[in-house]
Every structure is written in structure tokens, then in C-alpha cells.
Design a protein around this motif. Structure first.
Motif, PDB file in Angstrom:
ATOM      1  N   ALA A  66      35.602  36.995  23.067  1.00 21.97           N
ATOM      2  CA  ALA A  66      36.001  36.119  23.967  1.00 21.97           C
ATOM      3  C   ALA A  66      37.693  35.736  23.839  1.00 21.97           C
ATOM      4  O   ALA A  66      38.389  35.672  24.573  1.00 21.97           O
ATOM      5  CB  ALA A  66      35.318  34.819  24.264  1.00 21.97           C
TER       6      ALA A  66
ATOM      7  N   LEU B  36      43.351  38.561  23.787  1.00 20.81           N
ATOM      8  CA  LEU B  36      44.913  38.568  24.366  1.00 20.81           C
ATOM      9  C   LEU B  36      44.888  37.760  25.511  1.00 20.81           C
ATOM     10  O   LEU B  36      45.817  37.205  26.305  1.00 20.81           O
ATOM     11  CB  LEU B  36      45.482  39.735  24.644  1.00 20.81           C
ATOM     12  CG  LEU B  36      45.750  40.703  23.407  1.00 20.81           C
ATOM     13  CD1 LEU B  36      45.780  42.292  23.926  1.00 20.81           C
ATOM     14  CD2 LEU B  36      46.935  40.408  23.013  1.00 20.81           C
ATOM     15  N   GLY B  37      43.572  37.689  26.304  1.00 13.81           N
ATOM     16  CA  GLY B  37      43.413  36.914  27.322  1.00 13.81           C
ATOM     17  C   GLY B  37      43.857  35.575  27.363  1.00 13.81           C
ATOM     18  O   GLY B  37      44.337  35.073  28.110  1.00 13.81           O
TER      19      GLY B  37
ATOM     20  N   TYR C 280      44.549  47.365  26.594  1.00 12.33           N
ATOM     21  CA  TYR C 280      44.227  46.275  25.488  1.00 12.33           C
ATOM     22  C   TYR C 280      44.923  46.894  24.232  1.00 12.33           C
ATOM     23  O   TYR C 280      45.581  45.927  23.652  1.00 12.33           O
ATOM     24  CB  TYR C 280      42.982  45.939  25.622  1.00 12.33           C
ATOM     25  CG  TYR C 280      42.610  44.499  25.167  1.00 12.33           C
ATOM     26  CD1 TYR C 280      42.443  43.206  26.117  1.00 12.33           C
ATOM     27  CD2 TYR C 280      42.362  44.315  23.887  1.00 12.33           C
ATOM     28  CE1 TYR C 280      42.293  42.169  25.639  1.00 12.33           C
ATOM     29  CE2 TYR C 280      41.991  42.996  23.591  1.00 12.33           C
ATOM     30  CZ  TYR C 280      42.282  41.973  24.401  1.00 12.33           C
ATOM     31  OH  TYR C 280      41.663  40.730  23.728  1.00 12.33           O
TER      32      TYR C 280
ATOM     33  N   PHE D 111      37.496  37.372  32.589  1.00 11.91           N
ATOM     34  CA  PHE D 111      38.266  38.487  31.204  1.00 11.91           C
ATOM     35  C   PHE D 111      38.122  37.555  30.112  1.00 11.91           C
ATOM     36  O   PHE D 111      37.773  38.199  29.070  1.00 11.91           O
ATOM     37  CB  PHE D 111      39.694  38.736  31.857  1.00 11.91           C
ATOM     38  CG  PHE D 111      40.308  39.379  31.034  1.00 11.91           C
ATOM     39  CD1 PHE D 111      40.147  40.906  31.285  1.00 11.91           C
ATOM     40  CD2 PHE D 111      41.186  39.114  30.118  1.00 11.91           C
ATOM     41  CE1 PHE D 111      41.011  41.643  30.264  1.00 11.91           C
ATOM     42  CE2 PHE D 111      41.861  39.957  29.083  1.00 11.91           C
ATOM     43  CZ  PHE D 111      41.525  41.577  29.325  1.00 11.91           C
ATOM     44  N   SER D 112      38.575  36.457  30.219  1.00 10.70           N
ATOM     45  CA  SER D 112      38.489  35.595  29.114  1.00 10.70           C
ATOM     46  C   SER D 112      37.139  35.403  28.372  1.00 10.70           C
ATOM     47  O   SER D 112      37.148  35.498  27.090  1.00 10.70           O
ATOM     48  CB  SER D 112      38.962  34.292  29.344  1.00 10.70           C
ATOM     49  OG  SER D 112      39.570  33.642  28.134  1.00 10.70           O
TER      50      SER D 112
ATOM     51  N   SER E  53      35.001  37.451  28.409  1.00 13.40           N
ATOM     52  CA  SER E  53      34.256  38.971  28.316  1.00 13.40           C
ATOM     53  C   SER E  53      33.010  39.110  29.194  1.00 13.40           C
ATOM     54  O   SER E  53      32.065  39.667  28.846  1.00 13.40           O
ATOM     55  CB  SER E  53      33.867  39.302  27.036  1.00 13.40           C
ATOM     56  OG  SER E  53      34.837  38.977  26.144  1.00 13.40           O
TER      57      SER E  53
HETATM   58  N1  PFF Z   1      37.918  38.152  26.418  1.00 11.54           N
HETATM   59  C1  PFF Z   1      39.110  39.080  25.832  1.00 11.54           C
HETATM   60  C2  PFF Z   1      40.321  38.208  25.891  1.00 11.54           C
HETATM   61  O1  PFF Z   1      40.193  37.208  26.579  1.00 11.54           O
HETATM   62  O2  PFF Z   1      41.271  38.915  25.594  1.00 11.54           O
HETATM   63  C3  PFF Z   1      39.108  40.381  26.742  1.00 11.54           C
HETATM   64  C4  PFF Z   1      37.594  41.285  26.816  1.00 11.54           C
HETATM   65  C5  PFF Z   1      37.112  41.415  25.801  1.00 11.54           C
HETATM   66  C6  PFF Z   1      37.190  41.347  28.097  1.00 11.54           C
HETATM   67  C7  PFF Z   1      35.883  42.141  25.862  1.00 11.54           C
HETATM   68  C8  PFF Z   1      36.056  42.239  28.368  1.00 11.54           C
HETATM   69  C9  PFF Z   1      35.424  42.301  27.097  1.00 11.54           C
HETATM   70  F1  PFF Z   1      34.116  43.007  27.244  1.00 11.54           F
END
Ligand code: PFF
Length: 451
Positions: free
Chosen positions: A24, A27-28, A106, A227-228, A230
Motif C-alpha cells: 500500500a 509512490l502513491g 511504476y 491506488f494507495s 492497492s
Molecule cells: N499502493 C501503491 C502505491 O500507493 O504506490 C500502488 C499499488 C501497488 C497499486 C499494488 C496497486 C497494487 F496492486
């Protein structure tokens, strides 16, 4: 529910939570969250984001974990095991595809973090250094060889952890990296907040401006929360399938989402006060971490040291998330096509390398190639977080709420009575998953489409 002996998996709650937070927090939080806050009305955006994270997204996380632990497989397999239907299994394929798209851009940014970490170790961002960070960044990312080499290094490191397996690779790395990451971000935040003139930045983060809120801002907040945390990429399903059968899923989900949100706020506190203290424009967009911050470090007492700490944080956050994305694809290939981990990881790596190179080049020689006005990099980012993750999540909640049924859900979240979790809490979450979550996702997507 008999995974404990058969499949490779997490050895206990701490390993599971560390790996989930590792996914989680990424980079988000450090790169995307602060610039979205900057572009979308500061604290008003944060409030909407918080609401979505707690009320809608954490229950969705629980829904994914339930599918994974009950279905005992990578996303497509779990859906199939629980429904016996190929149509539902295709939701898992969609999730795998989403992970491939995300990992492609990413990983490119992951490569940039390595480059900037190396630059900072070489003291390029020490106090008093002369720097034109905007053109340095522009020149680097629009080049061909440099960013691709760094992207390849990042992808190879990620792949190496995946090859080592779930317990020895993912769990072990996360248990070590996550505490380090928290300490690092707190150090940078304390430095930033104690700079003279930092109060403006805190005000910007914490004082809401509701006049800026429109449906695009709401969609951006929802997309960012997905996104954050996941969600909508099958990641929680995959890690759910590695979770011990007596673990408390609801508790783990709340701990993970709380930590992720805390981390995002800490990242905001690490970045915005410093940006304001030196009178720099916070609405820089995606360049905030790579263009604005180096400019801040060279003006900051002991900036060289804090540059190293910050880019180390960014790199660690990026790689633990990339690991989880890579794992979804590799586990899916292993289980769907009966491949060994080694073969599946190599195949995953090859696909990511091919697509990632296109993403990287789309910042330079391929920038003229656009779809809907977006280059490939931005397109992958937009399509995955604003379309595919929402769509997959919608299907996930419809599946758990309407197909799996309440009894099965309650049985799973209480681990058949072995987890200390009142059924009433499970029931509230179930109703959110069944009614509120699909409605919210649907309404927001609709409001943007008809706008
Ligand atoms: N949650 C990660 C972030 O905030 O950078 C991005 C991410 C990782 C999205 C894994 C989706 C995922 F399955």
C-alpha cells in the motif's frame, strides 16, 4: 481454508500486515498524493480522500481478502474456486492485466528513484549546490538509455525478491523495510516542519478549500484511495490467499489502511512545509518529488543528508509495492498455466520490460505518440487507476455482496469463530460492500462520464 500447509504463505499476522502495508505504501503516497493534494484544493481533497479510505475502501479491502483466503488462489483461480464460473474468473484476469499496466509505468518511476538516490549519495543535492532541477529532470527522463537502464535495475531487483518466494522473499523483505521506511519518513517530516516558514505548508495541507471540489476532484480522491490501498488489482486477493486461516482479516485490513493513510499524511508533512518554506509552487504536478524537492534540499541546512533519506524512502516504498504487483502476475501465471515460479517470474519480467520501455520512451522520443491526448505513460496511469481499478473493485464488491452471500462472508472474517471479531462488525462491513460501495463507485464514474 487449509492453506497453512499446502501453499507458500505468510508465517503470521505481522508478516502479512508488513507485506500489505509494503504494497500500500508506495509512490502513491510519496509522489502522487502530495501533488494531487496540490492540484485539487489541499485539505478539502484530503478530507474526501480520508472518507473514501475508511468508509468505502477498507471494506473493499476486506472483500478482496475474503475472496483470496476463501478461494485459495491467485485472483482468477480464487474467483473460479468460489463461483465455478469462467466469467467470474475473467475478473481475475482483468486484475492481472491491471497489475501489468501499473507495473510498467511504476517500474519506470522506480528507476528514477534509483537514479535520484545515487545522485543524492553523490551529494548533488547538498546545501548550497547549484542546480537547475527542472531541466536536469527533463533531460534525464526524456533520454533513452539512462532511464531504461535504471528501470531495468529496478525490475531486476523486484524480480529477485519474487524468485525467493512468499515467505523468504516478500515477507522477509517487508518485515525489514517497512519499519525503516516509517523511521525515514518521520525524520524527513520533522526536518521539514521545523524549517522557518513551514507553517504555510501545513495550512495548505490542513485548511480545506471546498470551492475547488467538483466531480473530477472527487474521482481523483477515490482513484487515489484505490491506488494507495492497492485495491482493484487483485493484490489483496493474492495476499489474502497467503494469509493464515485463523488470522483476523478485518483487523489486518484496518491496520493496513490506517498505516497507509498515516504514511500519506506524513509524506505530505515531509514535502509541503519544505516546499512553502522556500517559496516554491506546490502545484508542480508529477515533478514535485523530482523537480521541486531537489530545489528545496539545496537550500536546506543539511539538505544533502535529507536528500539521501528522502530518496531512500522513495525507493524502498516503490520497491515493496512493485513486489506486490509483480507477485500478482507471477502467481496468476503459476496457477493458471501451471508454471514454475521461476518461469512465471521470468515471463512476468519480460512483459514488464517490454511495456515499461515504451512507457519510459514516451517521456522522450515517443512523446509524440498520444491516445486521447495522453502519452503511453500517462495513459497507463490514468486507465489503470481511474478505470480498471474501479471496474475490478465494482465487480469484487458485487461478487462478495451478491454472489458469495453473507454467511460465507461472516464465516471467513471471523475465521470460523477463531478470530476475535464480533459478527456485528462483519455484518456492517458486509452491507457497505453489498450496497454502499457499488453505489458510490457507480455514481462517481457516472458523474464523470456525463459531465
Ligand atoms: N499502493 C501503491 C502505491 O500507493 O504506490 C500502488 C499499488 C501497488 C497499486 C499494488 C496497486 C497494487 F496492486
Amino acid at each position: 481454508m487449509s492453506r497453512d500447509n499446502k501453499r507458500d504463505g505468510f508465517s503470521g499476522s505481522f508478516g502479512m500486515i508488513a507485506a500489505t502495508i509494503g504494497s500500500a505504501v508506495g509512490l502513491g503516497n510519496l509522489w502522487r498524493f502530495p501533488y494531487l493534494v496540490g492540484q485539487n484544493g489541499g485539505a478539502a481533497f484530503i478530507l474526501i480522500y480520508l472518507f473514501f479510505s475508511i468508509v468505502i475502501c477498507t471494506p473493499i479491502m476486506v472483500a478482496e481478502l475474503v475472496i483470496g483466503r476463501r478461494g485459495q488462489g491467485a485472483p482468477a483461480i480464487s474467483f473460479f474456486n468460489l463461483s465455478g464460473s469462467r466469467k467470474w474468473a475473467s475478473v481475475g484476469i482483468l486484475a492481472m492485466f491491471t497489475c501489468i499496466l501499473i507495473l510498467s509505468f511504476y517500474g519506470v518511476v522506480g528507476g528514477w528513484t534509483i537514479k535520484y538516490l545515487v545522485n543524492s549519495v553523490c551529494l548533488q543535492y547538498r546545501e548550497g549546490a547549484v542546480l537547475d532541477s527542472a531541466s536536469a529532470f527533463g533531460q534525464f527522463v526524456s533520454g533513452s538509455g539512462g532511464p531504461i537502464v535504471h528501470f531495468l535495475i529496478f525490475t531486476a531487483l523486484t524480480g529477485a525478491v519474487i524468485l525467493a518466494g512468499v515467505t523468504k522473499g516478500i515477507e522477509r523483505t517487508s518485515k525489514f523495510m517497512m519499519p525503516v521506511l516509517f523511521v525515514l519518513v518521520v525524520l524527513v517530516a520533522v526536518r521539514s516542519i521545523t524549517l522557518p516558514g513551514s507553517a504555510e505548508g501545513l495550512k495548505y495541507l490542513f485548511k480545506p478549500d471546498f470551492s475547488q471540489i467538483d466531480s473530477n476532484v472527487v474521482l481523483a480522491a477515490l482513484g487515489q484511495a484505490f491506488f494507495s490501498l492497492s485495491l482493484g488489482a487483485g493484490m489483496q486477493i493474492t495476499y489474502g490467499s497467503y494469509t493464515r486461516s485463523d488470522d483476523n482479516i478485518i483487523q489486518n485490513a484496518f491496520i493496513s489502511s490506517f498505516s497507509d493513510t498515516l504514511f500519506a499524511i506524513l509524506a505530505g508533512c515531509a514535502i509541503m512545509p519544505a516546499v512553502f518554506a522556500f517559496g516554491i509552487n506546490p502545484g508542480e504536478g508529477a515533478g514535485l518529488a523530482f523537480v521541486t524537492l531537489p530545489q528545496v534540499f539545496v537550500q536546506m541546512p543539511m539538505g544533502g543528508l535529507f536528500a539521501i533519506l528522502f530518496f531512500a524512502t522513495l525507493f524502498l516504498a516503490a520497491i515493496t509495492s512493485a513486489i506486490s504487483l509483480f507477485e500478482v502476475v507471477t502467481a496468476s501465471m503459476m496457477e493458471i498455466w501451471k508454471m514454475t515460479r521461476r518461469k512465471a517470474a521470468l515471463l512476468t519480467g519480460s512483459i514488464i520490460v517490454a511495456l515499461g520501455c515504451v512507457c519510459s520512451l514516451s517521456q522522450g522520443v515517443l512523446s509524440g505518440f498520444t491516445v486521447f491526448g495522453k502519452n503511453v505513460f500517462d495513459l497507463f496511469d490514468y486507465v489503470s487507476s481511474n478505470v480498471l481499478m474501479l471496474l475490478t473493485s465494482l465487480l469484487v464488491v458485487l461478487f462478495v455482496g451478491w454472489r458469495l452471500k453473507k454467511e460465507a462472508f461472516l464465516d471467513e472474517v471471523t475465521a470460523g469463530g477463531r478470530a476475535r471479531m464480533p459478527r456485528s462488525v462483519g455484518a456492517v462491513l458486509f452491507y457497505i460492500i453489498k450496497y454502499a460501495a457499488p453505489l458510490v463507485i457507480f455514481a462517481i464514474v457516472l458523474s464523470v462520464i456525463i459531465k
